[in-house]
Every structure is written in structure tokens, then in C-alpha cells.
Write a protein that holds these residues in place. Structure first.
Motif, PDB file in Angstrom:
ATOM      1  N   ASP A  83       0.895  -1.225  -0.019  1.00  0.00           N
ATOM      2  CA  ASP A  83      -0.223  -0.129  -0.151  1.00  0.00           C
ATOM      3  C   ASP A  83       0.801   1.418   0.047  1.00  0.00           C
ATOM      4  O   ASP A  83       0.511   2.361   0.422  1.00  0.00           O
ATOM      5  CB  ASP A  83      -1.000  -0.076   1.308  1.00  0.00           C
ATOM      6  CG  ASP A  83      -0.381  -0.129   2.570  1.00  0.00           C
ATOM      7  OD1 ASP A  83       0.967  -0.322   2.580  1.00  0.00           O
ATOM      8  OD2 ASP A  83      -1.023   0.119   3.579  1.00  0.00           O
ATOM      9  N   LYS A  84       2.163   1.166  -0.261  1.00  0.00           N
ATOM     10  CA  LYS A  84       2.967   2.196  -0.610  1.00  0.00           C
ATOM     11  C   LYS A  84       3.665   2.789   0.509  1.00  0.00           C
ATOM     12  O   LYS A  84       3.852   4.082   0.241  1.00  0.00           O
ATOM     13  CB  LYS A  84       2.561   3.224  -1.735  1.00  0.00           C
ATOM     14  CG  LYS A  84       3.541   3.983  -2.428  1.00  0.00           C
ATOM     15  CD  LYS A  84       2.826   4.976  -3.373  1.00  0.00           C
ATOM     16  CE  LYS A  84       3.951   6.080  -4.001  1.00  0.00           C
ATOM     17  NZ  LYS A  84       3.314   6.838  -4.808  1.00  0.00           N
ATOM     18  N   GLN A  85       3.541   2.352   1.734  1.00  0.00           N
ATOM     19  CA  GLN A  85       4.260   2.941   2.790  1.00  0.00           C
ATOM     20  C   GLN A  85       5.850   2.523   2.735  1.00  0.00           C
ATOM     21  O   GLN A  85       6.122   1.222   2.714  1.00  0.00           O
ATOM     22  CB  GLN A  85       3.726   2.229   3.999  1.00  0.00           C
ATOM     23  CG  GLN A  85       2.224   2.635   4.245  1.00  0.00           C
ATOM     24  CD  GLN A  85       1.812   4.049   4.284  1.00  0.00           C
ATOM     25  OE1 GLN A  85       2.617   4.662   5.129  1.00  0.00           O
ATOM     26  NE2 GLN A  85       0.791   4.694   3.632  1.00  0.00           N
ATOM     27  N   ALA A  86       6.618   3.207   2.767  1.00  0.00           N
ATOM     28  CA  ALA A  86       8.007   3.092   2.692  1.00  0.00           C
ATOM     29  C   ALA A  86       8.996   3.612   3.582  1.00  0.00           C
ATOM     30  O   ALA A  86       8.726   4.246   4.431  1.00  0.00           O
ATOM     31  CB  ALA A  86       8.632   4.040   1.322  1.00  0.00           C
ATOM     32  N   VAL A  87       9.932   2.641   4.002  1.00  0.00           N
ATOM     33  CA  VAL A  87      11.230   2.868   4.632  1.00  0.00           C
ATOM     34  C   VAL A  87      12.407   3.083   3.965  1.00  0.00           C
ATOM     35  O   VAL A  87      12.619   2.153   3.049  1.00  0.00           O
ATOM     36  CB  VAL A  87      11.381   1.526   5.818  1.00  0.00           C
ATOM     37  CG1 VAL A  87      12.401   1.857   6.779  1.00  0.00           C
ATOM     38  CG2 VAL A  87      10.060   1.677   6.710  1.00  0.00           C
ATOM     39  N   ARG A  88      13.390   3.841   4.135  1.00  0.00           N
ATOM     40  CA  ARG A  88      14.753   3.938   3.428  1.00  0.00           C
ATOM     41  C   ARG A  88      15.516   3.975   4.389  1.00  0.00           C
ATOM     42  O   ARG A  88      15.592   4.656   5.536  1.00  0.00           O
ATOM     43  CB  ARG A  88      14.626   5.063   2.538  1.00  0.00           C
ATOM     44  CG  ARG A  88      15.821   5.276   1.667  1.00  0.00           C
ATOM     45  CD  ARG A  88      15.784   6.393   0.775  1.00  0.00           C
ATOM     46  NE  ARG A  88      15.895   7.684   1.875  1.00  0.00           N
ATOM     47  CZ  ARG A  88      15.758   9.034   1.182  1.00  0.00           C
ATOM     48  NH1 ARG A  88      16.018   9.308   0.182  1.00  0.00           N
ATOM     49  NH2 ARG A  88      15.875   9.928   2.102  1.00  0.00           N
ATOM     50  N   PHE A  89      16.700   3.320   3.931  1.00  0.00           N
ATOM     51  CA  PHE A  89      18.070   3.626   5.081  1.00  0.00           C
ATOM     52  C   PHE A  89      19.243   3.224   3.895  1.00  0.00           C
ATOM     53  O   PHE A  89      19.126   2.705   2.892  1.00  0.00           O
ATOM     54  CB  PHE A  89      18.072   2.421   6.182  1.00  0.00           C
ATOM     55  CG  PHE A  89      18.058   0.981   5.866  1.00  0.00           C
ATOM     56  CD1 PHE A  89      19.267   0.437   5.645  1.00  0.00           C
ATOM     57  CD2 PHE A  89      16.656   0.216   5.490  1.00  0.00           C
ATOM     58  CE1 PHE A  89      19.143  -0.946   5.437  1.00  0.00           C
ATOM     59  CE2 PHE A  89      16.547  -1.063   5.515  1.00  0.00           C
ATOM     60  CZ  PHE A  89      17.901  -1.414   5.156  1.00  0.00           C
ATOM     61  N   GLN A  90      20.364   3.618   4.575  1.00  0.00           N
ATOM     62  CA  GLN A  90      21.570   3.921   3.755  1.00  0.00           C
ATOM     63  C   GLN A  90      22.434   2.576   4.205  1.00  0.00           C
ATOM     64  O   GLN A  90      22.691   2.551   5.431  1.00  0.00           O
ATOM     65  CB  GLN A  90      22.133   5.079   3.896  1.00  0.00           C
ATOM     66  CG  GLN A  90      23.484   5.112   3.349  1.00  0.00           C
ATOM     67  CD  GLN A  90      23.714   5.143   1.655  1.00  0.00           C
ATOM     68  OE1 GLN A  90      22.666   5.925   1.378  1.00  0.00           O
ATOM     69  NE2 GLN A  90      24.229   4.399   1.106  1.00  0.00           N
ATOM     70  N   PHE A  91      22.788   1.770   3.560  1.00  0.00           N
ATOM     71  CA  PHE A  91      23.722   0.620   3.849  1.00  0.00           C
ATOM     72  C   PHE A  91      25.272   1.353   3.822  1.00  0.00           C
ATOM     73  O   PHE A  91      25.401   2.200   2.824  1.00  0.00           O
ATOM     74  CB  PHE A  91      23.784  -0.428   2.768  1.00  0.00           C
ATOM     75  CG  PHE A  91      24.789  -1.650   3.104  1.00  0.00           C
ATOM     76  CD1 PHE A  91      24.622  -2.414   4.237  1.00  0.00           C
ATOM     77  CD2 PHE A  91      25.700  -1.818   1.984  1.00  0.00           C
ATOM     78  CE1 PHE A  91      25.535  -3.503   4.354  1.00  0.00           C
ATOM     79  CE2 PHE A  91      26.612  -2.853   2.384  1.00  0.00           C
ATOM     80  CZ  PHE A  91      26.464  -3.638   3.237  1.00  0.00           C
ATOM     81  N   GLU A  92      26.070   0.898   4.508  1.00  0.00           N
ATOM     82  CA  GLU A  92      27.300   1.645   4.480  1.00  0.00           C
ATOM     83  C   GLU A  92      28.247   1.476   3.473  1.00  0.00           C
ATOM     84  O   GLU A  92      29.437   2.113   3.481  1.00  0.00           O
ATOM     85  CB  GLU A  92      28.124   1.359   6.046  1.00  0.00           C
ATOM     86  CG  GLU A  92      28.624  -0.003   6.300  1.00  0.00           C
ATOM     87  CD  GLU A  92      27.517  -1.035   6.472  1.00  0.00           C
ATOM     88  OE1 GLU A  92      27.985  -2.192   6.834  1.00  0.00           O
ATOM     89  OE2 GLU A  92      26.459  -0.815   6.852  1.00  0.00           O
ATOM     90  N   ASP A  93      28.323   0.571   2.676  1.00  0.00           N
ATOM     91  CA  ASP A  93      29.124   0.302   1.846  1.00  0.00           C
ATOM     92  C   ASP A  93      28.518   0.472   0.315  1.00  0.00           C
ATOM     93  O   ASP A  93      27.217   0.158   0.142  1.00  0.00           O
ATOM     94  CB  ASP A  93      29.917  -0.958   1.648  1.00  0.00           C
ATOM     95  CG  ASP A  93      31.413  -1.060   1.321  1.00  0.00           C
ATOM     96  OD1 ASP A  93      31.718  -0.308   0.615  1.00  0.00           O
ATOM     97  OD2 ASP A  93      32.238  -1.983   1.812  1.00  0.00           O
ATOM     98  N   SER A  94      29.330   0.492  -0.888  1.00  0.00           N
ATOM     99  CA  SER A  94      28.851  -0.011  -2.274  1.00  0.00           C
ATOM    100  C   SER A  94      28.511  -1.493  -2.287  1.00  0.00           C
ATOM    101  O   SER A  94      29.126  -2.289  -1.642  1.00  0.00           O
ATOM    102  CB  SER A  94      30.169   0.748  -3.238  1.00  0.00           C
ATOM    103  OG  SER A  94      30.196   1.780  -3.176  1.00  0.00           O
TER     104      SER A  94
END
Length: 187
Positions: A83-94
Motif C-alpha cells: 500500500d506504498k508505505q516506505a522505509v529507506r536506509f543507507q547501507f554503509e558500503d557500495s
């Protein structure tokens, strides 16, 4: 582009939904029901500012529906409910490649995991993911720790701690410097 199908919509039988990610940062969820026009089959389209390269599906929240899980080269990871609820986070490496799935940590203990393979020849498996069924957080006024902290501040300002309208006005003033005018005296 990458396409992954078989997302279940909570009904019995095979899933008719599929997700698409593209290098230009588009994430789409489509429900392929034969009685719809193709343009009407797109449930949602989310545009992000990262090149998306890996796509998985996994029920991370435990609600019985798989979430769309995708990752970019620079490690930006998105978990998006149907239903388009989103969580975003940054992984520490390429990231060289990414997947999400279920991993057995001990007999009878299978958990959702995120697996990253980096360009530094490392494989990192993240388990014990803490996303609940209520992946519907839409603003700071609904975040429980903020409600508790804000209640104390509202009391000091002479406002009602349980009044979400007052809380919105205080946040607006703190974030944007707008005067806190209350037009609804009866709330």
C-alpha cells in the motif's frame, strides 16, 4: 530494469502482482488482472533519486503480504509495502549485489534477512529486522517516542498534550518558524 512477480494480495491462489525497478529510480507495483487496461494495472509508482539494481520480495512486517525490497549501487535500500508505505536506509558500503529472503539461524528459527555483497568481497547478512505490521508511519506526530516527549513540552506551553492539532502547530512553528495561531478553540 528488473521485474519480480508473484506478489500475493492477501487472497488464496497465485499472486497477480509484480514489481519493477529501473536504473532511473522508478519502483512500480502492478496488479496484472486480465479485466483491466494495462495503464489501470499500475497500483503505484515511486520515483527515487538512486539507480536501483536489485529487487526482492519478502514479508518483513509479518502481515502475510510481501514487501517490495530494492537496493541501489550506493547502498540505499528501500522497503515498500503493497500500500506504498516506505522505509529507506543507507547501507554503509557500495553494493555489488543484494537480495532479501528467509534464513534459518537455528532449528525452528527462520527470520527475514537482508543480504548485501560488497565490492570489498564481503557478504553481510542482516537479521532481526525490527519492522512491525504497522508500517504506516506517516508523520512525526504519530511516532510514539515523539508523542511522549512532545506531551511534556506542550504542558510547559500551556497546551493540551493529547491534542494533535496543537502538536502539529508546535512542530510547524519549530520547523518552519510560523506563528502558532489556534483558530479552533474548542479542540
Amino acid at each position: 530494469a528488473e521485474i519480480l512477480g508473484g506478489f500475493h494480495a492477501g487472497k488464496d491462489g497465485p499472486g497477480t502482482r509484480y514489481a519493477i525497478v529501473t536504473l532511473d529510480g522508478s519502483v512500480l507495483l502492478v496488479d496484472d488482472l486480465s479485466h483491466r487496461k494495462p495503464v489501470d494495472s499500475i497500483m503505484w509508482n515511486l520515483q527515487v533519486d538512486h539507480q536501483l539494481m536489485c529487487l526482492s520480495k519478502l514479508d518483513i512486517t509479518g502481515d502475510g503480504l510481501e514487501e517490495v525490497v530494492c537496493c541501489s549501487w550506493d547502498g540505499q535500500t528501500y522497503i515498500i509495502s503493497q500500500d506504498k508505505q516506505a522505509v529507506r536506509f543507507q547501507f554503509e558500503d557500495s553494493v555489488a549485489t543484494f537480495t532479501a529472503g528467509r534464513f534459518t539461524l537455528a532449528p525452528g528459527n527462520t527470520q527475514p534477512v537482508l543480504v548485501y555483497v560488497t565490492f570489498n568481497n564481503q557478504i553481510l547478512i542482516y537479521h532481526d529486522l525490527c519492522l512491525g505490521k504497522d508500517l504506516t508511519l506517516s508523520s512525526l506526530i504519530h511516532y510514539p517516542p515523539m508523542l511522549k516527549e512532545a506531551a511534556e513540552s506542550l504542558k510547559k506551553l500551556g497546551c493540551e498534550p493529547g491534542n494533535l492539532k496543537h502538536l502539529q502547530q508546535v512542530y510547524s512553528y519549530c520547523l518552519y518558524g510560523m506563528p502558532c495561531t489556534n483558530t479552533d478553540q474548542d479542540e
